[in-house]
Design a protein around this motif. Structure first.
Motif, PDB file in Angstrom:
ATOM      1  N   ILE A  68       0.842  -1.207   0.000  1.00 29.18           N
ATOM      2  CA  ILE A  68       0.000   0.000   0.000  1.00 29.18           C
ATOM      3  C   ILE A  68       0.877   1.257   0.000  1.00 29.18           C
ATOM      4  O   ILE A  68       0.631   2.211  -0.747  1.00 29.18           O
ATOM      5  N   TYR A  69       1.915   1.257   0.831  1.00 27.15           N
ATOM      6  CA  TYR A  69       2.841   2.391   0.871  1.00 27.15           C
ATOM      7  C   TYR A  69       3.496   2.598  -0.497  1.00 27.15           C
ATOM      8  O   TYR A  69       3.576   3.722  -0.999  1.00 27.15           O
ATOM      9  N   THR A  70       3.973   1.514  -1.097  1.00 26.16           N
ATOM     10  CA  THR A  70       4.666   1.601  -2.386  1.00 26.16           C
ATOM     11  C   THR A  70       3.735   2.094  -3.480  1.00 26.16           C
ATOM     12  O   THR A  70       4.108   2.943  -4.305  1.00 26.16           O
ATOM     13  N   LYS A  71       2.512   1.587  -3.483  1.00 24.91           N
ATOM     14  CA  LYS A  71       1.529   2.009  -4.489  1.00 24.91           C
ATOM     15  C   LYS A  71       1.257   3.508  -4.400  1.00 24.91           C
ATOM     16  O   LYS A  71       1.103   4.187  -5.418  1.00 24.91           O
ATOM     17  N   TYR A  76       6.552   4.209 -10.467  1.00 28.08           N
ATOM     18  CA  TYR A  76       6.760   2.974 -11.231  1.00 28.08           C
ATOM     19  C   TYR A  76       5.798   1.878 -10.780  1.00 28.08           C
ATOM     20  O   TYR A  76       5.114   1.257 -11.598  1.00 28.08           O
ATOM     21  N   TYR A  77       5.734   1.663  -9.468  1.00 21.32           N
ATOM     22  CA  TYR A  77       4.899   0.580  -8.961  1.00 21.32           C
ATOM     23  C   TYR A  77       3.410   0.915  -9.011  1.00 21.32           C
ATOM     24  O   TYR A  77       2.570   0.028  -9.121  1.00 21.32           O
ATOM     25  N   ASN A  78       3.084   2.192  -8.941  1.00 19.78           N
ATOM     26  CA  ASN A  78       1.680   2.587  -9.031  1.00 19.78           C
ATOM     27  C   ASN A  78       1.085   2.136 -10.357  1.00 19.78           C
ATOM     28  O   ASN A  78      -0.053   1.645 -10.422  1.00 19.78           O
ATOM     29  N   ILE A 329      10.403  -5.336  -4.767  1.00 17.89           N
ATOM     30  CA  ILE A 329       9.230  -6.212  -4.792  1.00 17.89           C
ATOM     31  C   ILE A 329       9.432  -7.247  -5.891  1.00 17.89           C
ATOM     32  O   ILE A 329       9.571  -6.900  -7.064  1.00 17.89           O
ATOM     33  N   ARG A 330       9.485  -8.506  -5.503  1.00 21.17           N
ATOM     34  CA  ARG A 330       9.796  -9.608  -6.421  1.00 21.17           C
ATOM     35  C   ARG A 330      11.090  -9.303  -7.185  1.00 21.17           C
ATOM     36  O   ARG A 330      11.159  -9.390  -8.417  1.00 21.17           O
ATOM     37  N   TYR A 331      12.124  -9.005  -6.427  1.00 27.23           N
ATOM     38  CA  TYR A 331      13.418  -8.605  -6.974  1.00 27.23           C
ATOM     39  C   TYR A 331      14.324  -9.825  -7.109  1.00 27.23           C
ATOM     40  O   TYR A 331      14.573 -10.538  -6.137  1.00 27.23           O
TER      41      TYR A 331
END
Length: 463
Positions: A68-71, A76-78, A329-331
């Motif tokens: 949620i924070y990243t979004k 990029y992640y949004n 995230i999934r790195y």
């Protein structure tokens, strides 16, 4: 350090250089150990005996909060999340794309959630030779050090304990070399930094003699350097006193059975391993039973085969909860691990077990002037360099190094080549010939693994 600071440092007497090292540590430690650090440390200390179910529930909760924070904060992640339903549900993690090092490197500006000047920058070349510059929030840094210290605290370590540190800090001057002094000391925090750039047979006696005099209860850093010192002691029948070293905490390189056996037997102590990364991978830590555990509170670990399907052994893909500044995230971290599915450990830590970390192979190149230069030092040669996608060093003789370089034509400049060459010279010395060849692609090995160093003369080097 800036170029001016470096000049001041180089011209200062040894005592002043030690003071400068102490000042830099004091400033760095303020970022690591202030504000929420103690809160994080207490949190992980209290969670040591959580059940597997409780740990998995915490992991789900932290994953949801992190996504949620990243979004909300990463451009990029949004864009990625807007087309994925319930992206904050851990059971849907497979719907997200796997992010490679190259994708991360090429999209950093839109992945960042904060400005660089509002966080802590970590520059790393990485053991695959790819240049990265990640930004941590201050909370990220303090939580990561709290996890690391919580691990070391299990074996008696406390901040301020006298420690011998073997890392990639290039702190020596020509005067130090002439005086056979291969270390600098932070007397405030009681840390002595031993150079890992001068591991040559003709110098090892000075390292060993000083270690015996310094009497550090703890040794931290590149295991390959400690290994060379121990082998020298064994070969020359120099007995290391008992009851000095309480524990060894290696970093940055794979621990083989031979390295563990030599270090533990020679220094008469126990070695406790841990896995993370400069760009922020979640933690894998070793317990008192010498078993490796995934730390589920630090992130999500996926072990995948060549078809991106779950496997007990394969490449490691991580999602790290302490990378709010530069979300991972999934790195695809570039390492491999093998899980241990034999249940839980009797130590009281109920996190899943890892049989072996297969990545970070301890390779090296050899210089007649310097000696063995380990993978950790070579991987740092990209610090301050822009435009090099990746590089590989091939050594076919004692006199010559061939450097293959993939570069970004739009970014790489002459000054970057000069910085890169200087970084290499700092590590390999001034006599060995360095030849750079720019290529379109550096191929991977048959295993699919990229090798930063290809040493083809190990049979010519005295062991």
């Amino acid at each position: 350090m800036s170029s001016l600071q470096e000049k001041i440092y180089e011209k200062s007497p040894h005592f002043i250089q030690n003071c400068i090292v102490s000042v830099f540590n004091i400033l760095a430690y303020k970022k690591r150990y202030s504000k929420k650090y103690k809160q994080f440390l207490e949190y992980y200390k209290n969670n040591k005996t959580l059940s597997t179910e409780e740990l998995k529930e915490l992991q789900k909760q932290k994953y949801r909060e992190f996504i949620i924070y990243t979004k909300n904060n990463s451009e990029y992640y949004n864009k990625i999340f807007e087309n994925i339903e319930d992206s904050d549900d851990l059971t849907n993690i497979k719907k997200l794309p796997i992010i490679t090092k190259e994708v991360l490197r090429n999209n950093l500006s839109s992945i960042y959630t904060i400005d660089k000047n509002k966080g802590v920058i970590s520059k790393t070349g990485g053991t695959t030779g790819k240049s990265l510059e990640v930004v941590y929030t201050y909370d990220d840094v303090q939580e990561r050090f709290a996890m690391l210290d919580n691990f070391r605290n299990n074996f008696g370590y406390r901040l301020g304990e006298r420690t011998a540190w073997f890392s990639g800090k290039n702190l020596l001057t020509s005067t130090d070399i002439k005086k056979k002094r291969f270390w600098k000391t932070d007397y405030f925090y009681k840390v002595r930094y031993y150079s890992t750039f001068h591991i040559h047979g003709k110098y090892l006696k000075y390292y060993l003699e000083d270690l015996i005099t310094f009497k550090p209860p703890y040794m931290v850093g590149f295991p390959s350097t400690m290994y060379e010192i121990a082998k020298y002691g064994i070969a020359n029948n120099i007995d290391f006193p008992a009851n000095i070293i309480k524990a060894i905490f290696p970093t940055a390189e794979t621990i083989t059975e031979d390295i563990r056996k030599v270090l533990e037997s020679y220094f008469k102590t126990d070695l406790y391993n841990q896995y993370a990364s400069s760009e922020g991978a979640p933690f894998i830590i070793e317990c008192e039973n010498k078993k490796l555990h995934l730390e589920l509170q630090s992130g999500v670990f996926e072990v995948l085969d060549g078809n991106n399907q779950p496997s007990s052994a394969g490449r490691l893909v991580v999602t790290s909860f302490t990378t709010h500044g530069t979300p991972l995230i999934r790195y695809d971290i570039g390492d491999q691990i093998e899980l241990d599915n034999q249940g839980t450990c009797s130590c009281g830590n109920n996190n899943p077990l890892v049989k072996e970390v297969l990545g970070r192979i301890s390779d090296y190149i050899y210089s007649e002037e310097i000696g063995k230069i380990n993978l950790g030092n070579i991987s740092n040669a990209l610090k301050g360099v822009k435009g090099i996608i990746k590089f590989q060093i091939q050594q076919d003789s004692l006199e010559h190094l061939l450097i293959f370089v993939e570069k970004d034509e739009n970014v790489f400049k002459l000054k970057d080549e000069e910085t890169f060459l200087k970084n290499l010279r700092d590590r390999v010395g001034g006599t060995i010939e360095i030849e750079i060849q720019y290529v379109e692609e550096i191929p991977v090995e048959k295993s699919g693994k990229f090798r930063l160093i290809k040493n083809n003369i190990k049979d010519k080097i005295e062991k």
